[in-house]
Design an enzyme around this catalytic site. Sequence first.
Site, PDB file in Angstrom:
ATOM      1  N   LYS A 105      38.788  46.046  39.358  1.00  0.00           N
ATOM      2  CA  LYS A 105      37.111  45.893  39.608  1.00  0.00           C
ATOM      3  C   LYS A 105      36.757  44.419  40.350  1.00  0.00           C
ATOM      4  O   LYS A 105      35.885  43.941  40.769  1.00  0.00           O
ATOM      5  CB  LYS A 105      35.768  46.867  38.223  1.00  0.00           C
ATOM      6  CG  LYS A 105      36.268  47.551  38.637  1.00  0.00           C
ATOM      7  CD  LYS A 105      35.361  48.314  37.071  1.00  0.00           C
ATOM      8  CE  LYS A 105      36.000  50.398  36.884  1.00  0.00           C
ATOM      9  NZ  LYS A 105      34.981  50.286  35.033  1.00  0.00           N
ATOM     10  N   GLY A 106      37.472  43.901  39.369  1.00  0.00           N
ATOM     11  CA  GLY A 106      36.876  42.361  39.155  1.00  0.00           C
ATOM     12  C   GLY A 106      36.555  41.796  41.133  1.00  0.00           C
ATOM     13  O   GLY A 106      35.350  41.115  41.232  1.00  0.00           O
ATOM     14  N   GLU A 139      41.069  38.655  45.264  1.00  0.00           N
ATOM     15  CA  GLU A 139      41.102  38.595  43.725  1.00  0.00           C
ATOM     16  C   GLU A 139      39.706  38.304  43.475  1.00  0.00           C
ATOM     17  O   GLU A 139      39.216  36.802  44.236  1.00  0.00           O
ATOM     18  CB  GLU A 139      42.148  38.480  43.341  1.00  0.00           C
ATOM     19  CG  GLU A 139      43.566  39.580  42.473  1.00  0.00           C
ATOM     20  CD  GLU A 139      42.650  40.109  41.128  1.00  0.00           C
ATOM     21  OE1 GLU A 139      41.347  40.524  41.179  1.00  0.00           O
ATOM     22  OE2 GLU A 139      43.117  40.141  40.630  1.00  0.00           O
ATOM     23  N   ASP A 140      39.322  38.305  42.189  1.00  0.00           N
ATOM     24  CA  ASP A 140      38.688  37.320  41.314  1.00  0.00           C
ATOM     25  C   ASP A 140      39.335  36.004  40.997  1.00  0.00           C
ATOM     26  O   ASP A 140      38.996  35.497  40.785  1.00  0.00           O
ATOM     27  CB  ASP A 140      37.833  37.991  40.563  1.00  0.00           C
ATOM     28  CG  ASP A 140      38.723  39.500  39.203  1.00  0.00           C
ATOM     29  OD1 ASP A 140      39.916  39.166  39.504  1.00  0.00           O
ATOM     30  OD2 ASP A 140      37.671  39.620  38.404  1.00  0.00           O
ATOM     31  N   ASP A 151      45.132  34.284  36.912  1.00  0.00           N
ATOM     32  CA  ASP A 151      45.581  34.072  35.400  1.00  0.00           C
ATOM     33  C   ASP A 151      46.645  33.743  34.669  1.00  0.00           C
ATOM     34  O   ASP A 151      47.046  32.675  35.719  1.00  0.00           O
ATOM     35  CB  ASP A 151      44.588  34.559  34.669  1.00  0.00           C
ATOM     36  CG  ASP A 151      44.536  33.967  32.951  1.00  0.00           C
ATOM     37  OD1 ASP A 151      45.042  33.469  32.176  1.00  0.00           O
ATOM     38  OD2 ASP A 151      44.307  34.926  31.957  1.00  0.00           O
ATOM     39  N   LYS A 179      42.861  30.027  37.711  1.00  0.00           N
ATOM     40  CA  LYS A 179      43.380  28.601  35.856  1.00  0.00           C
ATOM     41  C   LYS A 179      45.495  28.442  35.943  1.00  0.00           C
ATOM     42  O   LYS A 179      45.938  28.923  35.158  1.00  0.00           O
ATOM     43  CB  LYS A 179      43.312  29.710  34.358  1.00  0.00           C
ATOM     44  CG  LYS A 179      41.997  30.437  34.781  1.00  0.00           C
ATOM     45  CD  LYS A 179      41.669  30.975  33.143  1.00  0.00           C
ATOM     46  CE  LYS A 179      41.221  32.156  32.740  1.00  0.00           C
ATOM     47  NZ  LYS A 179      40.699  32.968  31.660  1.00  0.00           N
ATOM     48  N   PHE A 230      37.508  32.153  28.999  1.00  0.00           N
ATOM     49  CA  PHE A 230      36.911  33.276  29.420  1.00  0.00           C
ATOM     50  C   PHE A 230      36.028  32.882  30.165  1.00  0.00           C
ATOM     51  O   PHE A 230      34.859  32.675  29.960  1.00  0.00           O
ATOM     52  CB  PHE A 230      36.740  34.649  27.870  1.00  0.00           C
ATOM     53  CG  PHE A 230      37.159  35.695  28.734  1.00  0.00           C
ATOM     54  CD1 PHE A 230      38.161  36.418  29.447  1.00  0.00           C
ATOM     55  CD2 PHE A 230      35.352  36.435  28.615  1.00  0.00           C
ATOM     56  CE1 PHE A 230      38.047  37.712  29.470  1.00  0.00           C
ATOM     57  CE2 PHE A 230      35.973  38.182  28.879  1.00  0.00           C
ATOM     58  CZ  PHE A 230      36.899  38.775  29.541  1.00  0.00           C
ATOM     59  N   VAL A 231      36.116  33.982  31.772  1.00  0.00           N
ATOM     60  CA  VAL A 231      34.980  33.497  32.370  1.00  0.00           C
ATOM     61  C   VAL A 231      34.150  34.929  32.564  1.00  0.00           C
ATOM     62  O   VAL A 231      34.972  35.509  32.435  1.00  0.00           O
ATOM     63  CB  VAL A 231      34.709  32.763  33.073  1.00  0.00           C
ATOM     64  CG1 VAL A 231      34.863  31.496  33.298  1.00  0.00           C
ATOM     65  CG2 VAL A 231      36.104  33.062  34.101  1.00  0.00           C
ATOM     66  N   ASP A 284      34.003  40.793  33.837  1.00  0.00           N
ATOM     67  CA  ASP A 284      33.563  41.966  33.002  1.00  0.00           C
ATOM     68  C   ASP A 284      33.668  40.968  32.182  1.00  0.00           C
ATOM     69  O   ASP A 284      34.977  40.481  31.651  1.00  0.00           O
ATOM     70  CB  ASP A 284      33.652  42.857  32.849  1.00  0.00           C
ATOM     71  CG  ASP A 284      35.189  43.841  32.795  1.00  0.00           C
ATOM     72  OD1 ASP A 284      35.725  42.963  33.300  1.00  0.00           O
ATOM     73  OD2 ASP A 284      34.985  44.082  31.333  1.00  0.00           O
ATOM     74  N   ARG A 334      28.944  42.026  35.203  1.00  0.00           N
ATOM     75  CA  ARG A 334      29.835  42.150  36.730  1.00  0.00           C
ATOM     76  C   ARG A 334      28.603  41.363  37.861  1.00  0.00           C
ATOM     77  O   ARG A 334      28.933  41.075  37.985  1.00  0.00           O
ATOM     78  CB  ARG A 334      30.416  43.177  36.718  1.00  0.00           C
ATOM     79  CG  ARG A 334      31.663  43.777  36.025  1.00  0.00           C
ATOM     80  CD  ARG A 334      32.152  44.733  36.814  1.00  0.00           C
ATOM     81  NE  ARG A 334      33.350  45.659  36.099  1.00  0.00           N
ATOM     82  CZ  ARG A 334      34.518  45.458  35.859  1.00  0.00           C
ATOM     83  NH1 ARG A 334      34.887  43.874  36.573  1.00  0.00           N
ATOM     84  NH2 ARG A 334      35.325  45.750  35.383  1.00  0.00           N
TER      85      ARG A 334
HETATM   86  P1  5GP Z   1      46.788  38.389  35.186  1.00  0.00           P
HETATM   87  O1  5GP Z   1      47.684  39.027  35.692  1.00  0.00           O
HETATM   88  O2  5GP Z   1      46.378  36.697  36.195  1.00  0.00           O
HETATM   89  O3  5GP Z   1      46.880  37.076  34.153  1.00  0.00           O
HETATM   90  O4  5GP Z   1      44.823  38.293  35.344  1.00  0.00           O
HETATM   91  C1  5GP Z   1      44.752  38.644  36.657  1.00  0.00           C
HETATM   92  C2  5GP Z   1      43.675  40.099  35.837  1.00  0.00           C
HETATM   93  O5  5GP Z   1      42.760  39.949  34.440  1.00  0.00           O
HETATM   94  C3  5GP Z   1      41.764  39.182  36.900  1.00  0.00           C
HETATM   95  O6  5GP Z   1      42.114  39.888  37.820  1.00  0.00           O
HETATM   96  C4  5GP Z   1      40.839  39.935  35.510  1.00  0.00           C
HETATM   97  O7  5GP Z   1      40.333  41.222  35.560  1.00  0.00           O
HETATM   98  C5  5GP Z   1      41.053  39.424  34.217  1.00  0.00           C
HETATM   99  N1  5GP Z   1      41.086  38.216  33.904  1.00  0.00           N
HETATM  100  C6  5GP Z   1      41.993  37.199  33.188  1.00  0.00           C
HETATM  101  N2  5GP Z   1      41.102  36.342  33.365  1.00  0.00           N
HETATM  102  C7  5GP Z   1      39.843  36.518  33.264  1.00  0.00           C
HETATM  103  C8  5GP Z   1      38.678  35.964  32.916  1.00  0.00           C
HETATM  104  O8  5GP Z   1      38.583  34.835  31.874  1.00  0.00           O
HETATM  105  N3  5GP Z   1      37.417  36.613  32.516  1.00  0.00           N
HETATM  106  C9  5GP Z   1      37.782  37.604  33.101  1.00  0.00           C
HETATM  107  N4  5GP Z   1      36.523  39.193  33.416  1.00  0.00           N
HETATM  108  N5  5GP Z   1      39.158  38.788  33.559  1.00  0.00           N
HETATM  109  C10 5GP Z   1      39.656  37.570  32.826  1.00  0.00           C
END
Ligand code: 5GP
Length: 183
Positions: free
Chosen positions: A50-51, A106-107, A110, A138, A159-160, A166, A172
């Site tokens: 959803k992000g 993507e939002d 991470d 990040k 954490f944003v 969300d 959101r």
């Molecule tokens: P990754 O697989 O790269 O670790 O994480 C990606 C997903 O984790 C993002 O699409 C998002 O939904 C969630 N995510 C990662 N960091 C954050 C954050 O700081 N805040 C929020 N709300 N979601 C995050």
Amino acid sequence: MLMEKQYTRSDVDVLLSAEQISKRTAELGGQISLDYADIEQPLIIVGILKGGYVFTADLARSIDISVEVDFLRVASYHGGTETTGEVTYILDLDRDIEGRDVLLVEDIVDTGTTMKSLLRHLGLRNPKSLKIASLLEKPEKNTAGIKVDYLGFAIENKFVVGYGLDVDEQLRELPFVGVMKNT
Ligand code: 5GP
């Protein structure tokens, strides 16, 4: 019944204002329009739910070549604030992307786990090209070594929320990206 904690704007400090985001999104849209100016079929923009829904909508509107918008839904956080390392596909694309130019939107990248899985998942369908646009990254955490082709902002390891991101499915709708006050 256990009452869900309710969050509001006052729980959040602004990290990136709506103006900063909109300026950067317009720059990225301009760059994408230039880079794909000569493609033969519309660019397929794949928003990651959803992000990514807010960034996908704004980025698509700042691109002035032909585009088609579609969505994929994955879950990797399952409501918490730490990734589980496991990516679940909840909604898949409803079209064939073979031979097409595809831009994943993507939002945030991470640990890169979600993006790595998405690249593998879609790469198997033989698109002509597959690139990534992400509002945030990040860099400290990107252990999967994912290269974001169109990046909005590199941020610290915090954490944003907001602008699609969300906390327990809330916040959101904030027009900016912020950091939770107690983290
Ligand atoms: P990754 O697989 O790269 O670790 O994480 C990606 C997903 O984790 C993002 O699409 C998002 O939904 C969630 N995510 C990662 N960091 C954050 C954050 O700081 N805040 C929020 N709300 N979601 C995050």
